[in-house]
Write a protein that holds these residues in place. Structure first.
Motif, PDB file in Angstrom:
ATOM      1  N   THR A  83       0.839  -1.186   0.000  1.00 17.69           N
ATOM      2  CA  THR A  83       0.000   0.000   0.000  1.00 17.69           C
ATOM      3  C   THR A  83       0.885   1.250   0.000  1.00 17.69           C
ATOM      4  OG1 THR A  83      -0.088   0.234   2.400  1.00 17.69           O
ATOM      5  CG2 THR A  83      -1.706  -1.251   1.380  1.00 17.69           C
ATOM      6  N   PRO A  84       0.344   2.401  -0.408  1.00 15.23           N
ATOM      7  CA  PRO A  84       1.126   3.638  -0.318  1.00 15.23           C
ATOM      8  C   PRO A  84       1.620   3.928   1.095  1.00 15.23           C
ATOM      9  CG  PRO A  84      -0.753   3.970  -1.762  1.00 15.23           C
ATOM     10  CD  PRO A  84      -0.928   2.610  -1.136  1.00 15.23           C
ATOM     11  N   ALA A  85       0.796   3.665   2.099  1.00 21.96           N
ATOM     12  CA  ALA A  85       1.228   3.900   3.481  1.00 21.96           C
ATOM     13  C   ALA A  85       2.401   2.995   3.838  1.00 21.96           C
ATOM     14  CB  ALA A  85       0.060   3.663   4.440  1.00 21.96           C
ATOM     15  N   GLN A  86       2.351   1.751   3.414  1.00 28.46           N
ATOM     16  CA  GLN A  86       3.477   0.851   3.654  1.00 28.46           C
ATOM     17  C   GLN A  86       4.723   1.335   2.920  1.00 28.46           C
ATOM     18  OE1 GLN A  86       1.565  -2.842   2.427  1.00 28.46           O
ATOM     19  NE2 GLN A  86       1.761  -3.640   4.510  1.00 28.46           N
ATOM     20  N   TRP A  87       4.537   1.764   1.675  1.00 25.72           N
ATOM     21  CA  TRP A  87       5.694   2.249   0.923  1.00 25.72           C
ATOM     22  C   TRP A  87       6.415   3.367   1.674  1.00 25.72           C
ATOM     23  CZ3 TRP A  87       7.330   0.536  -4.015  1.00 25.72           C
ATOM     24  CH2 TRP A  87       8.474   1.194  -4.459  1.00 25.72           C
ATOM     25  N   LEU A  88       5.647   4.317   2.162  1.00 26.38           N
ATOM     26  CA  LEU A  88       6.251   5.435   2.873  1.00 26.38           C
ATOM     27  C   LEU A  88       6.931   4.974   4.161  1.00 26.38           C
ATOM     28  CD1 LEU A  88       3.446   8.103   2.307  1.00 26.38           C
ATOM     29  CD2 LEU A  88       5.714   8.040   1.238  1.00 26.38           C
ATOM     30  N   ALA A  89       6.326   4.009   4.839  1.00 27.04           N
ATOM     31  CA  ALA A  89       6.944   3.484   6.058  1.00 27.04           C
ATOM     32  C   ALA A  89       8.234   2.736   5.733  1.00 27.04           C
ATOM     33  CB  ALA A  89       5.962   2.553   6.779  1.00 27.04           C
ATOM     34  N   PHE A  90       8.218   1.952   4.666  1.00 28.45           N
ATOM     35  CA  PHE A  90       9.414   1.202   4.276  1.00 28.45           C
ATOM     36  C   PHE A  90      10.520   2.140   3.808  1.00 28.45           C
ATOM     37  CE2 PHE A  90       6.560  -2.625   3.001  1.00 28.45           C
ATOM     38  CZ  PHE A  90       6.344  -2.919   4.340  1.00 28.45           C
ATOM     39  N   ASP A  91      10.141   3.193   3.121  1.00 24.69           N
ATOM     40  CA  ASP A  91      11.094   4.225   2.696  1.00 24.69           C
ATOM     41  C   ASP A  91      11.761   4.855   3.928  1.00 24.69           C
ATOM     42  OD1 ASP A  91      11.462   7.300   2.450  1.00 24.69           O
ATOM     43  OD2 ASP A  91      11.515   6.674   0.366  1.00 24.69           O
ATOM     44  N   GLN A  92      10.969   5.147   4.951  1.00 26.33           N
ATOM     45  CA  GLN A  92      11.521   5.761   6.156  1.00 26.33           C
ATOM     46  C   GLN A  92      12.500   4.820   6.846  1.00 26.33           C
ATOM     47  OE1 GLN A  92      10.581   9.070   6.982  1.00 26.33           O
ATOM     48  NE2 GLN A  92      12.479   8.833   8.160  1.00 26.33           N
ATOM     49  N   ARG A 107      11.953 -12.584  -5.250  1.00 26.01           N
ATOM     50  CA  ARG A 107      10.757 -13.205  -4.708  1.00 26.01           C
ATOM     51  C   ARG A 107       9.724 -12.157  -4.313  1.00 26.01           C
ATOM     52  NH1 ARG A 107      10.230 -18.152  -4.808  1.00 26.01           N
ATOM     53  NH2 ARG A 107       8.394 -18.170  -3.468  1.00 26.01           N
ATOM     54  N   GLN A 108       9.743 -11.038  -5.039  1.00 26.80           N
ATOM     55  CA  GLN A 108       8.581 -10.149  -5.024  1.00 26.80           C
ATOM     56  C   GLN A 108       8.355  -9.474  -3.672  1.00 26.80           C
ATOM     57  OE1 GLN A 108       4.923 -12.266  -5.953  1.00 26.80           O
ATOM     58  NE2 GLN A 108       4.421 -10.841  -7.583  1.00 26.80           N
ATOM     59  N   THR A 109       9.453  -9.162  -2.994  1.00 30.94           N
ATOM     60  CA  THR A 109       9.310  -8.444  -1.734  1.00 30.94           C
ATOM     61  C   THR A 109      10.452  -7.442  -1.606  1.00 30.94           C
ATOM     62  OG1 THR A 109       8.966  -8.670   0.641  1.00 30.94           O
ATOM     63  CG2 THR A 109      10.585 -10.151  -0.361  1.00 30.94           C
ATOM     64  N   PHE A 110      10.506  -6.750  -0.465  1.00 25.81           N
ATOM     65  CA  PHE A 110      11.573  -5.793  -0.194  1.00 25.81           C
ATOM     66  C   PHE A 110      12.619  -6.404   0.737  1.00 25.81           C
ATOM     67  CE2 PHE A 110       8.639  -2.022  -1.038  1.00 25.81           C
ATOM     68  CZ  PHE A 110       9.334  -1.632  -2.170  1.00 25.81           C
ATOM     69  N   GLN A 111      13.870  -6.033   0.488  1.00 27.42           N
ATOM     70  CA  GLN A 111      14.967  -6.271   1.425  1.00 27.42           C
ATOM     71  C   GLN A 111      15.571  -4.940   1.820  1.00 27.42           C
ATOM     72  OE1 GLN A 111      16.724 -10.584  -0.074  1.00 27.42           O
ATOM     73  NE2 GLN A 111      18.024  -8.803  -0.192  1.00 27.42           N
ATOM     74  N   TRP A 112      16.033  -4.891   3.067  1.00 25.47           N
ATOM     75  CA  TRP A 112      16.856  -3.784   3.543  1.00 25.47           C
ATOM     76  C   TRP A 112      18.230  -4.357   3.885  1.00 25.47           C
ATOM     77  CZ3 TRP A 112      11.817  -4.615   4.741  1.00 25.47           C
ATOM     78  CH2 TRP A 112      10.904  -3.579   4.549  1.00 25.47           C
ATOM     79  N   HIS A 113      19.269  -3.662   3.495  1.00 23.58           N
ATOM     80  CA  HIS A 113      20.635  -4.111   3.780  1.00 23.58           C
ATOM     81  C   HIS A 113      21.332  -3.107   4.700  1.00 23.58           C
ATOM     82  CE1 HIS A 113      21.058  -7.456   0.820  1.00 23.58           C
ATOM     83  NE2 HIS A 113      20.041  -6.833   0.271  1.00 23.58           N
ATOM     84  N   LEU A 120      18.312  -3.426  14.777  1.00 25.87           N
ATOM     85  CA  LEU A 120      17.595  -4.565  14.213  1.00 25.87           C
ATOM     86  C   LEU A 120      16.184  -4.663  14.791  1.00 25.87           C
ATOM     87  CD1 LEU A 120      17.772  -6.980  12.330  1.00 25.87           C
ATOM     88  CD2 LEU A 120      18.815  -8.298  14.180  1.00 25.87           C
ATOM     89  N   LYS A 121      16.071  -4.604  16.110  1.00 25.65           N
ATOM     90  CA  LYS A 121      14.740  -4.699  16.721  1.00 25.65           C
ATOM     91  C   LYS A 121      13.843  -3.522  16.336  1.00 25.65           C
ATOM     92  CE  LYS A 121      12.371  -5.536  21.105  1.00 25.65           C
ATOM     93  NZ  LYS A 121      12.540  -5.913  22.531  1.00 25.65           N
ATOM     94  N   PRO A 122      14.310  -2.265  16.396  1.00 22.62           N
ATOM     95  CA  PRO A 122      13.443  -1.167  15.950  1.00 22.62           C
ATOM     96  C   PRO A 122      12.999  -1.304  14.505  1.00 22.62           C
ATOM     97  CG  PRO A 122      15.298  -0.305  17.192  1.00 22.62           C
ATOM     98  CD  PRO A 122      15.567  -1.770  16.991  1.00 22.62           C
ATOM     99  N   THR A 123      13.864  -1.847  13.644  1.00 14.81           N
ATOM    100  CA  THR A 123      13.493  -2.016  12.239  1.00 14.81           C
ATOM    101  C   THR A 123      12.375  -3.039  12.095  1.00 14.81           C
ATOM    102  OG1 THR A 123      15.727  -1.444  11.514  1.00 14.81           O
ATOM    103  CG2 THR A 123      14.342  -2.627   9.953  1.00 14.81           C
ATOM    104  N   LEU A 124      12.506  -4.182  12.764  1.00 12.44           N
ATOM    105  CA  LEU A 124      11.456  -5.193  12.672  1.00 12.44           C
ATOM    106  C   LEU A 124      10.147  -4.688  13.278  1.00 12.44           C
ATOM    107  CD1 LEU A 124      13.869  -7.027  11.880  1.00 12.44           C
ATOM    108  CD2 LEU A 124      12.703  -8.865  13.112  1.00 12.44           C
TER     109      LEU A 124
END
Length: 569
Positions: A83-92, A107-113, A120-124
């Protein structure tokens, strides 16, 4: 009395108290940026891998510093819907805690490196706050479920997406360890069978990772035969009748070990929608009970199917599920790539497919992708769809919003699909160096170096617009599905690759090794000659991989094993 040998990871899982291990204690250790080896194996079930920056290894070793440890994190997004809201959250999240932007995976998802241990915990937690999860995107469980893109093009595609959601939810692990460790959930003190348990997976989960994908003919955009369970939607008269079921697909192999191999899934029959979950569960539990737990190289479902036989496997699945599979239904695939540009759905809404090089969404000199997509997400009222070819769809756009979307796309140079070559539009490259610990050669960083050279050769023979499936992988494990490329490079060492040729355009035939362990000059020389022959000798509408097989440049492989080396005829 002798004790049966099991792989080391099996004991780690048994002792883990349903995936807890010492992860909490490892996260709290301020002395190191790493966690223990055993806990890293368990961390995969939670959706993260520990990595280090291999570009810095030698310098840090000389300085007597530990490696530059960080973590890769994946989201679970069935069918790649965002969703757009998820996109903005993932961008942040990418801006606050990660490096290298957002990355669309194969596999059709996002990764963060590049997420360091303290974050790690705040990101999850932030991913979960965005109504997603990272649970079971890695590890010996059913992982991210992939599905045909643009489900909004028809009611039937929407139903297929609903099934992707159902499959994903049904086969999630049930342990409360994830909520306990990452989301400050209530701690289960002893985690014994009576308090915390896995009704499907048990204490040892599966012998190896497990992947499910759904394709809607005529597009095989998920490479359905590369899945442990591949589901081919059968639609007639605008009705979803059910699915052909293929089992035992898988791309991983090991250099120099011909007991490991890529394999295409075997179609074992047709199921109606109401039978689907029971049949999928029976395949999973059969693999759980009969998969190889001694040697992980032989632990994927494909080896279980080959050891026991597809006929035996089908009978076992029918017995466990209580369902009788019908004969498979006819279907046809045209190709396994993505279509680019605007497409209008049956409901009048529009969908814009964009090409994203190696799935990497970040601001670079090529274009401000992260900024551009952020601005689009702020105004978009529909969805985003990620594809298994690392591309992106701005989906469900009303007619009135098309012009605004087009302007933002153009302003941020996101419209590269309009001028890209055919081979560039069909290229996948895995992450590889510097973060992947398995990488032997460059992949994502090599693609922008190699592609202009290939385009020069294609221009020479007026083939620039010819869509040729190119896959680049830094190792033989197959994340970029290289064994389904009409042309594929599989890393051997820095600057050296196996050149594989001859898969078909629809993802239904494996390629073969044409030359082993060669460098770029020889790769380009070989392809120069073959492109020239292709331009002069091809049949009308013939694809490159089919031409190579028809003319005997390579022999057509079996559906299971790839011959070790085939020299040109």
């Amino acid at each position: 009395m002798t004790t049966k040998k099991i792989a080391a990871i099996e004991q780690v899982k048994i002792d883990s108290r349903y995936l807890r291990g010492g992860i909490t204690e490892g996260l709290a250790d301020p002395i190191t940026g790493a966690i223990s080896e055993d806990d890293n194996k368990l961390l995969k079930f939670h959706g993260s891998y520990q990595q280090d920056d291999r570009d810095q290894r030698e310098d840090r070793r000389k300085q007597k510093l530990e490696p530059a440890f960080s973590f890769m994190i994946r989201a679970r997004l069935p069918g790649g819907v965002v969703t757009p809201a998820q996109w903005l959250a993932f961008d942040q999240i990418a801006c606050d805690w990660a490096q290298f932007g957002l990355r669309i995976t194969t596999r059709q998802t996002f990764q963060w490196h590049g997420v360091r241990k303290p974050f790690l915990k705040p990101t999850l937690q932030a991913i979960n706050d965005a109504m997603s999860t990272t649970l079971a995107t890695c590890g010996d469980v059913n992982r991210q479920v992939v599905s045909a893109t643009n489900p909004l093009l028809s009611e039937q595609h929407g139903l297929v997406q609903e099934w992707a959601d159902k499959i994903s939810e049904t086969f999630l692990p049930k342990t409360r360890a994830y909520a306990e460790i990452w989301l400050d959930g209530k701690k289960v003190e002893d985690a014994i069978d009576g308090e915390d348990f896995e009704p499907l997976y048990g204490k040892t989960y599966l012998p190896r990772k497990f992947k499910i994908g759904i394709a809607v003919p005529p597009l095989n955009d998920v490479d359905v035969f590369a899945q442990d369970i591949g589901l081919i939607a059968i639609i007639e008269n605008n009705q979803l009748l059910g699915f052909n079921v293929a089992i035992g697909g898988g791309m991983g192999a090991t250099h120099g070990d011909d007991t490991t191999y890529p394999r295409l899934g075997s179609v074992i029959g047709f199921v109606r929608p109401e039978q689907l979950l029971a049949v999928c569960e029976a395949v999973i539990t059969t693999q759980r009970d009969h998969g190889n737990r001694d040697e992980r190289r032989h632990a994927r479902l494909k080896y279980t199917v080959d050891k026991l036989g597809a006929d035996w496997f089908l009978e076992e699945v029918q017995n466990r599920s209580g369902q009788t599979l019908e004969p498979s239904r006819p279907y046809h695939f045209d190709h396994n790539g993505d279509r680019f540009g605007w497409t209008q759905g049956t409901n009048g809404r529009w969908h814009l497919s964009l090409r994203v090089d190696s799935g990497r969404i970040m601001d670079t000199e090529v274009g401000p992708w992260l900024t551009g997509m952020r601005e689009i997400a702020k105004i978009h009222q529909g969805q985003f769809r990620l594809t298994c070819n690392q591309n992106l769809i701005i989906a469900d756009v009303p007619e009135a919003d098309k012009a605004a979307i087009d302007k933002l796309v153009a302003d941020h140079k996101l419209d590269v699909y309009q001028t890209q070559s055919g081979i560039r539009s069909s290229t996948i490259a895995c992450v590889s160096l510097p973060t992947c610990g398995l990488a032997m050669a460059e992949s994502e960083r090599y693609a922008p170096i190699l592609l202009p050279k290939l385009e020069t050769l294609l221009d020479k023979y007026q083939l620039r617009d010819e869509r040729i499936v190119l896959r680049i992988s830094g190792c033989p494990n197959g994340c970029a599905r290289p064994y389904l490329g009409e042309i594929a490079l599989v890393g051997r060492a820095l600057g050296r690759y196996d050149l594989r040729l001859g898969a078909n355009f629809s993802g239904e035939r494996l390629n073969v090794i044409y030359r082993q362990n060669i460098a770029e000059p020889e790769i380009l020389s070989i392809l120069d000659e073959l492109f020239g022959r292709f331009a002069a000798e091809r049949l009308e509408s013939e694809h490159f991989g089919d031409f190579l097989v028809r003319t005997g440049v390579v022999a057509e492989p079996s559906s299971r094993l790839i011959p070790l080396v085939l020299q040109p005829a």
